[in-house]
Design a protein around this motif. Structure first.
Motif, short mmCIF file in Angstrom:
data_model
loop_
_atom_site.label_atom_id
_atom_site.label_comp_id
_atom_site.label_asym_id
_atom_site.label_seq_id
_atom_site.Cartn_x
_atom_site.Cartn_y
_atom_site.Cartn_z
N TYR A 148 75.74 17.14 -28.00
CA TYR A 148 74.82 17.86 -27.12
C TYR A 148 73.59 18.23 -27.93
O TYR A 148 73.70 18.85 -28.99
CB TYR A 148 75.50 19.12 -26.57
N HIS A 149 72.43 17.82 -27.44
CA HIS A 149 71.18 18.00 -28.19
C HIS A 149 70.13 18.74 -27.35
O HIS A 149 70.10 18.62 -26.12
CB HIS A 149 70.62 16.64 -28.60
N VAL A 150 69.28 19.48 -28.03
CA VAL A 150 68.18 20.23 -27.39
C VAL A 150 68.75 20.97 -26.17
O VAL A 150 68.24 20.90 -25.07
CB VAL A 150 67.02 19.30 -27.00
N GLY A 151 69.84 21.67 -26.44
CA GLY A 151 70.61 22.24 -25.35
C GLY A 151 70.00 23.44 -24.68
O GLY A 151 69.73 24.46 -25.32
N VAL A 152 69.77 23.34 -23.38
CA VAL A 152 69.38 24.47 -22.53
C VAL A 152 70.63 24.78 -21.70
O VAL A 152 70.86 24.20 -20.65
CB VAL A 152 68.18 24.11 -21.63
N LEU A 153 71.47 25.67 -22.21
CA LEU A 153 72.76 25.91 -21.57
C LEU A 153 72.62 26.53 -20.19
O LEU A 153 73.42 26.25 -19.29
CB LEU A 153 73.63 26.83 -22.43
N GLU A 154 71.62 27.37 -20.02
CA GLU A 154 71.48 28.04 -18.73
C GLU A 154 70.25 27.47 -18.00
O GLU A 154 70.29 26.36 -17.51
CB GLU A 154 71.43 29.55 -18.93
N THR A 155 69.16 28.18 -17.95
CA THR A 155 68.02 27.67 -17.21
C THR A 155 66.73 28.17 -17.86
O THR A 155 66.76 29.05 -18.72
CB THR A 155 68.08 28.07 -15.73
N THR A 156 65.62 27.63 -17.44
CA THR A 156 64.35 27.89 -18.11
C THR A 156 63.76 29.25 -17.79
O THR A 156 63.00 29.80 -18.59
CB THR A 156 63.35 26.77 -17.75
N ASP A 157 64.08 29.82 -16.65
CA ASP A 157 63.44 31.09 -16.30
C ASP A 157 63.87 32.25 -17.20
O ASP A 157 63.24 33.30 -17.21
CB ASP A 157 63.65 31.46 -14.82
N GLY A 158 64.92 32.04 -18.02
CA GLY A 158 65.30 33.07 -18.98
C GLY A 158 64.21 33.38 -19.99
O GLY A 158 64.21 34.45 -20.62
N ILE A 159 63.28 32.44 -20.15
CA ILE A 159 62.12 32.64 -21.04
C ILE A 159 61.35 33.90 -20.65
O ILE A 159 60.76 34.58 -21.49
CB ILE A 159 61.18 31.42 -20.97
N GLU A 179 77.67 20.51 -33.40
CA GLU A 179 78.11 20.10 -34.72
C GLU A 179 79.19 19.04 -34.58
O GLU A 179 79.64 18.73 -33.47
CB GLU A 179 78.63 21.32 -35.49
N ALA A 180 79.64 18.48 -35.71
CA ALA A 180 80.61 17.38 -35.68
C ALA A 180 81.91 17.78 -34.99
O ALA A 180 82.57 16.95 -34.36
CB ALA A 180 80.88 16.89 -37.10
N ASN A 181 82.30 19.05 -35.08
CA ASN A 181 83.55 19.51 -34.47
C ASN A 181 83.39 19.92 -33.02
O ASN A 181 84.32 20.43 -32.40
CB ASN A 181 84.14 20.67 -35.28
N GLY A 182 82.19 19.74 -32.47
CA GLY A 182 81.95 20.10 -31.08
C GLY A 182 81.47 21.51 -30.87
O GLY A 182 81.11 21.89 -29.75
N ASN A 183 81.47 22.32 -31.91
CA ASN A 183 80.92 23.67 -31.78
C ASN A 183 79.42 23.59 -31.58
O ASN A 183 78.76 22.66 -32.06
CB ASN A 183 81.23 24.50 -33.02
N LEU A 184 78.87 24.57 -30.90
CA LEU A 184 77.43 24.64 -30.68
C LEU A 184 76.83 25.71 -31.58
O LEU A 184 77.44 26.76 -31.81
CB LEU A 184 77.10 24.95 -29.23
N LYS A 185 75.64 25.44 -32.06
CA LYS A 185 74.93 26.42 -32.88
C LYS A 185 73.52 26.61 -32.32
O LYS A 185 72.91 25.68 -31.80
CB LYS A 185 74.86 25.97 -34.33
N LYS A 186 73.02 27.84 -32.45
CA LYS A 186 71.66 28.12 -32.04
C LYS A 186 70.70 27.54 -33.07
O LYS A 186 70.90 27.72 -34.27
CB LYS A 186 71.43 29.63 -31.94
N VAL A 187 69.67 26.85 -32.59
CA VAL A 187 68.71 26.29 -33.54
C VAL A 187 67.33 26.92 -33.42
O VAL A 187 66.56 26.90 -34.38
CB VAL A 187 68.60 24.76 -33.39
N ARG A 188 67.01 27.50 -32.27
CA ARG A 188 65.73 28.21 -32.13
C ARG A 188 65.73 28.97 -30.81
O ARG A 188 66.40 28.57 -29.85
CB ARG A 188 64.55 27.24 -32.15
N PRO A 189 64.99 30.06 -30.72
CA PRO A 189 64.83 30.73 -29.43
C PRO A 189 64.09 29.80 -28.45
O PRO A 189 63.21 29.04 -28.86
CB PRO A 189 63.99 31.97 -29.75
N TYR A 190 64.47 29.87 -27.20
CA TYR A 190 63.79 29.09 -26.16
C TYR A 190 62.66 29.97 -25.62
O TYR A 190 62.83 30.74 -24.69
CB TYR A 190 64.77 28.71 -25.07
N THR A 191 61.51 29.86 -26.24
CA THR A 191 60.35 30.70 -25.93
C THR A 191 59.36 29.94 -25.05
O THR A 191 59.47 28.72 -24.87
CB THR A 191 59.64 31.11 -27.22
N LEU A 192 58.37 30.66 -24.54
CA LEU A 192 57.34 30.01 -23.75
C LEU A 192 56.57 29.01 -24.62
O LEU A 192 56.18 27.94 -24.15
CB LEU A 192 56.38 31.06 -23.17
#
Length: 484
Positions: free
Chosen positions: A147-158, A185-198
């Motif tokens: 899973y890449h560049v993951g937006v788990l929820e939606t964009t209006d959370g910005i 990650e390789a084990n399927g865990n997700l990690k935060k890589v950056r805040p989803y800002t405007l």
């Protein structure tokens, strides 16, 4: 149980009987967010609306362009239907997921990712998911390897940070709701890589396309069949395009977003061609639901649902009839068709194409359209569809008729506020009935002259209700009803 079933399917796929074949098609699904029927050139927009979409139009000309492609009324419900082949009501996700609420995709559901995984495919998702942020719902816990560049929820959370600061909320509460971009990650865990800002909103679409391109290039070189699910974020508000698309259209930021979406779609298509797998790759380009030309923020009001009345969030024709096309060189002849197809149909159809077994221990509301798509039969296997608002059957589509169990007061304004979600009336026990082909704006109730349609309508409802006797729907999340 789900893990045991998936392990058995994977073991079967690894056996000689299910050994990978060079001819097994790759599949790429690109999903636009809130793109209306009247927003794409191949559906009557494009240059005439000041926002050309040459790459999506080209794709439409090379495959089957569906002019009666029906979805569910909002983001989470449609994505649920796409991933499971089931009415979102059956999955407990018939309303839009809001962060912090308990509704989420459950482990017992079988997704497209798991279907493809069972047949030895490499699987990846990029971009918007919106089926729950709980770990049990992550794409990597639902059949996707990556899973890449993951937006788990939606964009209006910005927008939450600014409004919460104005409301005087403590920083800890603000931080708890701040959206992030995720990577697996390789084990399927997700990690935060950056805040989803405007600010990052202007880059996210390019990064989603790049991650998709990278996966396609890698798996094509590995000679492994692959399934890539591309969840674009345009044209969901707030809109903030890459700098090179600012002012690109003639109608403002909405048109700019459509044109960037078209360009990013083209990048994915170019990657498929450059990798040498175009002739063995099925490509779908879909929208999850309609635009919001009267109820959304001012920046999204340039969206159009074509000739149909209704918009995102309601159950009128304009809400659920949107963009759908499929290309499969050598198998699906280029053409346009007005046969009825729904978002639920991709699950059994793709399962049939790749030889995957669909679950038999639950209702599957999609129908296999493989014969129709490939020209082996002239007609679609679908002639009806239910639409839900919350816990209710809000509308029934049967052939060219649209039927509402509760009548609504027509309005020249926003139908989501003044129609089905606002003023609803029992109608003395009679439904409202519209002939969509004759009256796409749903302005002329023909119940008095076409009451014979009630027979098929009651059968569609009855067939659905009968399934609930053995498979009752889970109780959906409700934020206004509390107690026992």
């Amino acid at each position: 149980m789900k893990r045991i079933l998936l392990a058995a399917l994977l073991a079967t796929a690894a056996s000689g009987a299910m050994a990978q074949e060079p001819s097994k098609p790759n599949v790429v699904i690109m999903l636009g967010d809130n793109v209306g029927y009247g927003d794409i050139g191949a559906y009557g927009a494009g240059e005439i609306r000041g926002m050309p979409t040459p790459r999506i139009d080209e794709l439409a000309s090379q495959g089957l362009r569906l002019t009666q492609y029906l979805v569910e009324p909002a983001c989470t419900p449609s994505r649920t239907a796409l991933m499971t082949g089931r009415y979102s009501q059956r999955v407990g996700l018939s309303t839009v997921i809001i962060g912090g609420t308990p509704n989420t995709l459950q482990p017992g559901e079988v997704t497209l990712g798991e279907l493809f995984k069972s047949q030895g495919y490499a699987t990846a998702a990029a971009g918007k998911w919106h089926l729950g942020a709980s770990e049990i719902s992550w794409p990597t816990r639902q059949g996707f390897d990556e899973y890449h560049v993951g937006v788990l929820e939606t964009t209006d959370g910005i927008l939450y940070r600014d409004s919460m600061q104005r409301a005087g909320m403590p920083e800890a509460a603000i931080a708890a709701t701040e959206p992030y971009i995720w990577e697996s990650e390789a084990n399927g865990n997700l990690k935060k890589v950056r805040p989803y800002t405007l600010e990052y909103r202007a880059r996210v679409e390019a990064d989603i396309a790049k991650a998709s391109v990278d996966f396609i290039e890698r798996e094509a070189k590995a000679k492994q069949p692959f399934f890539m699910y591309v969840g674009f974020t345009n044209t969901h508000y707030p809109l903030h395009t890459a700098p090179e698309f600012a002012g690109k259209s003639r109608i403002g930021v909405y048109g700019d977003a459509i044109m960037e979406l078209d360009y990013r779609s083209g990048q994915v298509l170019d990657a498929i061609k450059a990798a040498g797998v175009e002739d063995n790759t099925i490509v779908l380009w879909l929208s999850d639901n309609a635009a919001a030309p009267t109820s959304g923020p001012s920046e999204t009001r340039a969206g159009s649902n074509g000739p149909f009345r209704g918009e995102l969030g309601d159950a009128l024709e304009g809400s659920i009839r949107t963009i759908g096309m499929i290309k499969w060189p050598g198998h699906i002849a280029p053409r346009a068709s007005n046969e009825m197809v729904s978002v639920h149909d991709w699950f059994p159809t793709l399962a049939g194409i790749i030889g995957a077994k669909i679950p038999t221990d639950r209702p599957i509301d999609g129908v296999d359209q493989g014969g129709f798509f490939t020209g082996k039969q002239p007609k679609s296997n679908r002639e009806s569809l239910l639409s839900f608002i919350g816990t209710e059957v809000a509308a029934v589509r049967w052939r060219n008729y649209r039927i509402y169990p509760k009548q609504f007061a027509p309005s020249s304004g926003n139908p989501a506020m003044y129609g089905l979600l606002g003023i609803r009336q029992e109608g003395n026990g009679f439904p409202a009935l519209f002939n969509i082909e004759a009256d796409p704006r749903e302005e002329n109730n023909v119940f008095g002259t076409s009451a014979w349609v009630i027979g098929p309508y009651l059968k569609v409802i009855g067939d659905y209700l009968k399934t609930l006797e053995k498979y009752p729907n889970p109780k959906p999340v409700n934020l206004t009803e509390f107690g026992n």
